[in-house]
Design an enzyme around this catalytic site. Structure first.
Site, PDB file in Angstrom:
ATOM      1  NE  ARG A   1      14.409 -37.513 115.881  1.00 49.82           N
ATOM      2  CZ  ARG A   1      14.833 -36.509 116.629  1.00 49.82           C
ATOM      3  NH1 ARG A   1      13.971 -35.756 117.294  1.00 49.82           N
ATOM      4  NH2 ARG A   1      16.112 -36.258 116.731  1.00 49.82           N
TER       5      ARG A   1
ATOM      6  CD  GLU B   1      19.623 -25.671 121.800  1.00 51.25           C
ATOM      7  OE1 GLU B   1      20.135 -25.624 120.660  1.00 51.25           O
ATOM      8  OE2 GLU B   1      18.984 -26.638 122.223  1.00 51.25           O
TER       9      GLU B   1
ATOM     10  NE  ARG C   1      21.036 -30.584 124.274  1.00 49.66           N
ATOM     11  CZ  ARG C   1      20.794 -31.151 123.105  1.00 49.66           C
ATOM     12  NH1 ARG C   1      21.777 -31.411 122.277  1.00 49.66           N
ATOM     13  NH2 ARG C   1      19.566 -31.439 122.761  1.00 49.66           N
TER      14      ARG C   1
ATOM     15  N   GLY D   1      14.264 -22.984 110.726  1.00 47.63           N
ATOM     16  CA  GLY D   1      13.518 -21.798 111.166  1.00 47.63           C
ATOM     17  C   GLY D   1      14.270 -20.502 110.914  1.00 47.63           C
TER      18      GLY D   1
ATOM     19  CG  ASN E   1      25.562 -31.175 123.169  1.00 48.56           C
ATOM     20  OD1 ASN E   1      25.324 -32.310 123.614  1.00 48.56           O
ATOM     21  ND2 ASN E   1      24.809 -30.585 122.272  1.00 48.56           N
TER      22      ASN E   1
ATOM     23  CG  HIS F   1      14.365 -28.927 120.539  1.00 47.97           C
ATOM     24  ND1 HIS F   1      13.425 -29.370 119.626  1.00 47.97           N
ATOM     25  CD2 HIS F   1      15.546 -29.454 120.155  1.00 47.97           C
ATOM     26  CE1 HIS F   1      14.017 -30.149 118.737  1.00 47.97           C
ATOM     27  NE2 HIS F   1      15.290 -30.222 119.028  1.00 47.97           N
TER      28      HIS F   1
ATOM     29  N   GLY G   1      14.782 -27.678 113.298  1.00 48.72           N
ATOM     30  CA  GLY G   1      16.100 -28.130 112.852  1.00 48.72           C
ATOM     31  C   GLY G   1      15.924 -29.537 112.315  1.00 48.72           C
ATOM     32  CG  ASN G   2      18.864 -32.698 111.011  1.00 49.46           C
ATOM     33  OD1 ASN G   2      18.234 -33.019 110.001  1.00 49.46           O
ATOM     34  ND2 ASN G   2      20.166 -32.524 111.035  1.00 49.46           N
TER      35      ASN G   2
HETATM   36  P1  ADP Z   1      20.158 -29.992 114.371  1.00 50.83           P
HETATM   37  O1  ADP Z   1      18.833 -30.438 114.869  1.00 50.83           O
HETATM   38  O2  ADP Z   1      20.985 -31.115 113.815  1.00 50.83           O
HETATM   39  O3  ADP Z   1      20.911 -29.061 115.301  1.00 50.83           O
HETATM   40  P2  ADP Z   1      19.968 -27.648 112.674  1.00 50.83           P
HETATM   41  O4  ADP Z   1      19.279 -26.735 113.605  1.00 50.83           O
HETATM   42  O5  ADP Z   1      21.402 -27.375 112.340  1.00 50.83           O
HETATM   43  O6  ADP Z   1      19.788 -29.156 113.084  1.00 50.83           O
HETATM   44  O7  ADP Z   1      19.124 -27.639 111.309  1.00 50.83           O
HETATM   45  C1  ADP Z   1      19.488 -28.432 110.207  1.00 50.83           C
HETATM   46  C2  ADP Z   1      18.448 -28.204 109.120  1.00 50.83           C
HETATM   47  O8  ADP Z   1      18.487 -26.828 108.723  1.00 50.83           O
HETATM   48  C3  ADP Z   1      18.696 -29.025 107.868  1.00 50.83           C
HETATM   49  O9  ADP Z   1      17.494 -29.632 107.454  1.00 50.83           O
HETATM   50  C4  ADP Z   1      19.116 -27.982 106.862  1.00 50.83           C
HETATM   51  O10 ADP Z   1      18.749 -28.322 105.568  1.00 50.83           O
HETATM   52  C5  ADP Z   1      18.320 -26.784 107.324  1.00 50.83           C
HETATM   53  N1  ADP Z   1      18.813 -25.554 106.691  1.00 50.83           N
HETATM   54  C6  ADP Z   1      20.028 -24.978 106.796  1.00 50.83           C
HETATM   55  N2  ADP Z   1      20.113 -23.919 105.958  1.00 50.83           N
HETATM   56  C7  ADP Z   1      18.931 -23.843 105.281  1.00 50.83           C
HETATM   57  C8  ADP Z   1      18.394 -22.987 104.270  1.00 50.83           C
HETATM   58  N3  ADP Z   1      19.113 -21.990 103.779  1.00 50.83           N
HETATM   59  N4  ADP Z   1      17.128 -23.222 103.842  1.00 50.83           N
HETATM   60  C9  ADP Z   1      16.405 -24.229 104.344  1.00 50.83           C
HETATM   61  N5  ADP Z   1      16.847 -25.072 105.281  1.00 50.83           N
HETATM   62  C10 ADP Z   1      18.093 -24.895 105.752  1.00 50.83           C
END
Ligand code: ADP
Length: 396
Positions: free
Chosen positions: A240, A383, A90, A332, A7, A179, A209-210
């Protein structure tokens, strides 16, 4: 069979080397800060981490370091680059050209380049990764998997915007969705968990996620998705804004004297959880601030879950029902409070969350009660594994 999954981002290369005989991960790692001060490689093998800090001027140097680390007599997991039988990449945007993964050739590369106008931050970096691998691992065939591909089955009435039709004809302005690899993977996994063919199910997948998006998956195919022409549309995300009235855009530009680029930056990087809370783009920080009584952090949280709920409702309407809801990605998979709030007051759909079962992190689990009409699941996404599987399949 060794398959390397890449990636490639604008200043980073994430990688995983799979042994596809048993789908095990031999090594995974990250090269970051390419071309900027403090560049480094991090690699994990069987839970053991190594770190190499050195100047990495460009992607070619970064990829060379990846290969050297993978084949190193001490840190390595293979003895020779020839043990990499294929490389899977990717790629973010495949436009309307690709509805599945493909083996790379000149025509594919040209199309990825053409789609760069729709994903200027991602596609050029993805393409760079492909070209560097062609140079450094010349005997391995390369495959690309697109974030947009799964969504190509979405019907036209859902992917079109009600703008003058010529903008679709001239510039291909439409919903693409992103995604896709993750939505497809968790939809298939939940069907397996439920012991039913995915073709018989109506599933709503929430990749939070983010970046975050929701997809309606009807009979195994994407039917609608919340991200649009770009990954800005839809849910409230880390930075966003997601859905807003498009008329707010020229309004703010005029009031604040902003250029299109500045406005784009504002909506992509300064909005969402960060913009509303003023605290952070990271869900954990926002949750912590909200529990300390920060009202704007609480508002950001409420807006986030409210938007997820709206999409669940609208996709249920579009599919004329829902059998399963899946939560995946960082928030999630880990955020039990977000899941609980997103599914609260969905009793009219027959959604009932079991509080004990919902107290789960990062593993596959049903979180709905036994009498819930809709099965709600946490399913960790993967993924990279999808890319490795597609690569294996295509080079056969
Ligand atoms: P990306 O889109 O960068 O791949 P990720 O899928 O890694 O993002 O998700 C990052 C998000 O997941 C962040 O907002 C982080 O705070 C959240 N996150 C990670 N662990 C927890 C948790 N225990 N409770 C709530 N949110 C979480």
């Amino acid at each position: 069979m060794g398959i390397l999954v890449i990636n490639s981002g604008s200043s980073s290369i994430k990688y995983q080397l799979f042994n596809m005989d048993d789908e095990s991960v031999l090594a995974k790692g990250l090269v970051e800060r390419i071309g900027i001060e403090g560049s480094r490689l991090e690699q994990e093998v069987n839970g053991e981490e190594i770190e190499i800090e050195q100047e990495i001027a460009d992607h070619s140097v970064g990829m060379k370091l990846v290969i050297d680390t993978l084949t190193d007599t001490e840190t390595g997991v293979i003895s020779d680059v020839e043990e990499i039988d294929a490389v899977g990449h990717r790629v973010v945007h495949g436009g309307e050209y690709f509805d599945g993964s493909v083996v790379v050739d000149d025509d594919v590369k040209e199309k990825i380049e053409e789609c760069a106008k729709l994903a200027p931050l991602h596609n050029p970096a993805n393409l760079m990764g492909i070209e560097v691998c062609e140079e450094l691992i010349p005997n391995a065939p390369q495959v690309v998997t697109f974030d947009t591909a799964f969504h190509q089955s979405i019907p036209k009435e859902s992917y079109m915007y009600a703008l003058p039709y010529e903008f679709y004809e001239k510039h291909r302005v439409r919903r693409y969705g992103f995604h896709g690899t993750s939505h497809k993977f968790v939809a298939q996994r939940v069907a397996e968990e439920m012991g039913q063919p995915v073709e018989d199910l109506k599933i709503i997948t929430c990749h939070l996620g983010n970046g975050a998006s929701v997809t309606a998956v009807k009979n195994g195919k994407a039917y609608d998705t919340s991200m649009g022409l770009t990954p800005l549309e839809g849910l409230v995300m880390g930075t966003r804004c997601g859905d807003i009235d498009p008329a707010a855009v020229p309004f703010i530009m005029e009031k604040e004297d902003l250029s299109p680029q500045e406005m784009d930056q504002l909506m992509n990087n300064k909005s969402g959880l960060l913009g509303v809370s003023g605290v952070s783009s990271d869900m954990r920080d926002v949750e912590d601030a909200a529990s300390d009584g920060n009202k704007r952090a609480q508002l950001a949280l409420d807006m986030f879950t409210n938007r997820v709920k709206k999409y669940i409702g609208s996709y249920t309407a579009e599919m004329n029902g829902v059998d399963a809801i899946v939560f995946t990605a960082g928030i999630g998979e880990n955020g039990s409070e977000v899941r609980e709030a997103s599914c609260s007051e969905l009793d009219y759909l027959g959604v009932k969350i079991d509080a004990d079962k919902n107290n789960v992190r990062g593993k596959t689990q049903e979180i709905s009660t036994t009498d819930s009409k809709v099965n709600v699941y946490v399913i960790p996404t993967n993924e990279e594994l999808v890319i490795a599987r597609d690569t294996k399949e295509l080079i056969k």
